[in-house]
Design a protein around this motif. Sequence first.
Motif, PDB file in Angstrom:
ATOM      1  N   THR A   1       0.572  -1.274  -0.115  1.00 35.72           N
ATOM      2  CA  THR A   1       0.055   0.059   0.041  1.00 35.72           C
ATOM      3  C   THR A   1       0.649   1.150   0.019  1.00 35.72           C
ATOM      4  OG1 THR A   1      -0.321   0.123   2.532  1.00 35.72           O
ATOM      5  CG2 THR A   1      -1.996  -1.487   1.669  1.00 35.72           C
TER       6      THR A   1
ATOM      7  N   SER B   1       0.755   5.029   1.052  1.00 35.88           N
ATOM      8  CA  SER B   1       0.107   6.276   1.637  1.00 35.88           C
ATOM      9  C   SER B   1      -0.039   7.789   1.119  1.00 35.88           C
ATOM     10  CB  SER B   1       0.569   6.689   3.058  1.00 35.88           C
ATOM     11  OG  SER B   1       1.645   7.453   3.139  1.00 35.88           O
ATOM     12  N   SER B   2      -1.099   8.502   0.642  1.00 34.77           N
ATOM     13  CA  SER B   2      -0.429   9.747   0.500  1.00 34.77           C
ATOM     14  C   SER B   2       0.196  10.767   0.386  1.00 34.77           C
ATOM     15  CB  SER B   2      -2.410  10.832   0.933  1.00 34.77           C
ATOM     16  OG  SER B   2      -1.889  11.215   2.815  1.00 34.77           O
ATOM     17  N   HIS B   3       1.329  10.496   1.534  1.00 32.39           N
ATOM     18  CA  HIS B   3       2.683  11.233   1.775  1.00 32.39           C
ATOM     19  C   HIS B   3       4.209  10.495   1.613  1.00 32.39           C
ATOM     20  CE1 HIS B   3       0.060  13.848   4.556  1.00 32.39           C
ATOM     21  NE2 HIS B   3      -0.073  12.518   4.862  1.00 32.39           N
ATOM     22  N   GLY B   4       3.172   9.385   0.640  1.00 29.17           N
ATOM     23  CA  GLY B   4       4.473   8.649  -0.074  1.00 29.17           C
ATOM     24  C   GLY B   4       5.295   7.624   0.666  1.00 29.17           C
TER      25      GLY B   4
ATOM     26  N   ARG C   1       4.250  17.310  -8.214  1.00 28.90           N
ATOM     27  CA  ARG C   1       3.911  16.028  -7.653  1.00 28.90           C
ATOM     28  C   ARG C   1       4.680  15.372  -8.708  1.00 28.90           C
ATOM     29  NH1 ARG C   1      -2.153  15.980 -11.435  1.00 28.90           N
ATOM     30  NH2 ARG C   1      -1.155  15.786 -12.634  1.00 28.90           N
TER      31      ARG C   1
ATOM     32  N   ARG D   1       0.638   5.720  -7.215  1.00 28.74           N
ATOM     33  CA  ARG D   1      -0.085   6.848  -6.194  1.00 28.74           C
ATOM     34  C   ARG D   1       0.907   7.716  -6.626  1.00 28.74           C
ATOM     35  NH1 ARG D   1      -2.973   6.584  -1.165  1.00 28.74           N
ATOM     36  NH2 ARG D   1      -4.148   8.301  -1.336  1.00 28.74           N
ATOM     37  N   THR D   2       0.063   8.917  -7.069  1.00 27.88           N
ATOM     38  CA  THR D   2       0.380  10.025  -7.502  1.00 27.88           C
ATOM     39  C   THR D   2       0.730  11.665  -5.664  1.00 27.88           C
ATOM     40  OG1 THR D   2      -0.186  10.816  -9.685  1.00 27.88           O
ATOM     41  CG2 THR D   2       0.018  12.706  -8.621  1.00 27.88           C
ATOM     42  N   VAL D   3       1.798  11.920  -5.740  1.00 28.07           N
ATOM     43  CA  VAL D   3       1.931  12.753  -4.439  1.00 28.07           C
ATOM     44  C   VAL D   3       2.979  13.663  -4.501  1.00 28.07           C
ATOM     45  CG1 VAL D   3       2.978  12.204  -1.950  1.00 28.07           C
ATOM     46  CG2 VAL D   3       2.696  10.400  -3.045  1.00 28.07           C
ATOM     47  N   THR D   4       1.911  14.857  -4.223  1.00 28.12           N
ATOM     48  CA  THR D   4       2.751  16.330  -3.761  1.00 28.12           C
ATOM     49  C   THR D   4       3.757  16.549  -3.033  1.00 28.12           C
ATOM     50  OG1 THR D   4       0.570  16.942  -4.917  1.00 28.12           O
ATOM     51  CG2 THR D   4       1.591  18.393  -4.084  1.00 28.12           C
TER      52      THR D   4
END
Length: 122
Positions: A42, A44-47, A102, A117-120
């Motif tokens: 998995t 996360s949105s934070h990489g 991004r 996933r793309t993370v900013t």
Amino acid sequence: MLVLVLGVSVAQSAAASPNARVQSAPSPEGGAGVPAPKPTATLSSHGVATARCATTCTVVLQAHRRAHLHSYRVRLERTLPAPATVTMRLPGEALRRLGRGRALFSVEIDGTPIASRTVTIG
């Protein structure tokens, strides 16, 4: 106690019956014929990546970002013993090399892409 019916034991007559169910003995864990569970990962949105493997595996967390004329790529690789779970995060220096904006993060286990996933960053 063994019961004979017309010269045939009950166990033999049950096995010869067309409606008899044959159950194989449970094989020991990891034995032949038992497929190993698929590895999972998995992001996360934070990489931050979390990966689980039932057998020895190599986990790669990588990120890349495209700027106007340049493309930046960073990579982190770990080999896990069996069974294992690992949480991976790119070091701060690698994130600085990517720069702000991004970036596409992906996790591969033994060369197979599992999650992306793309993370900013910034």
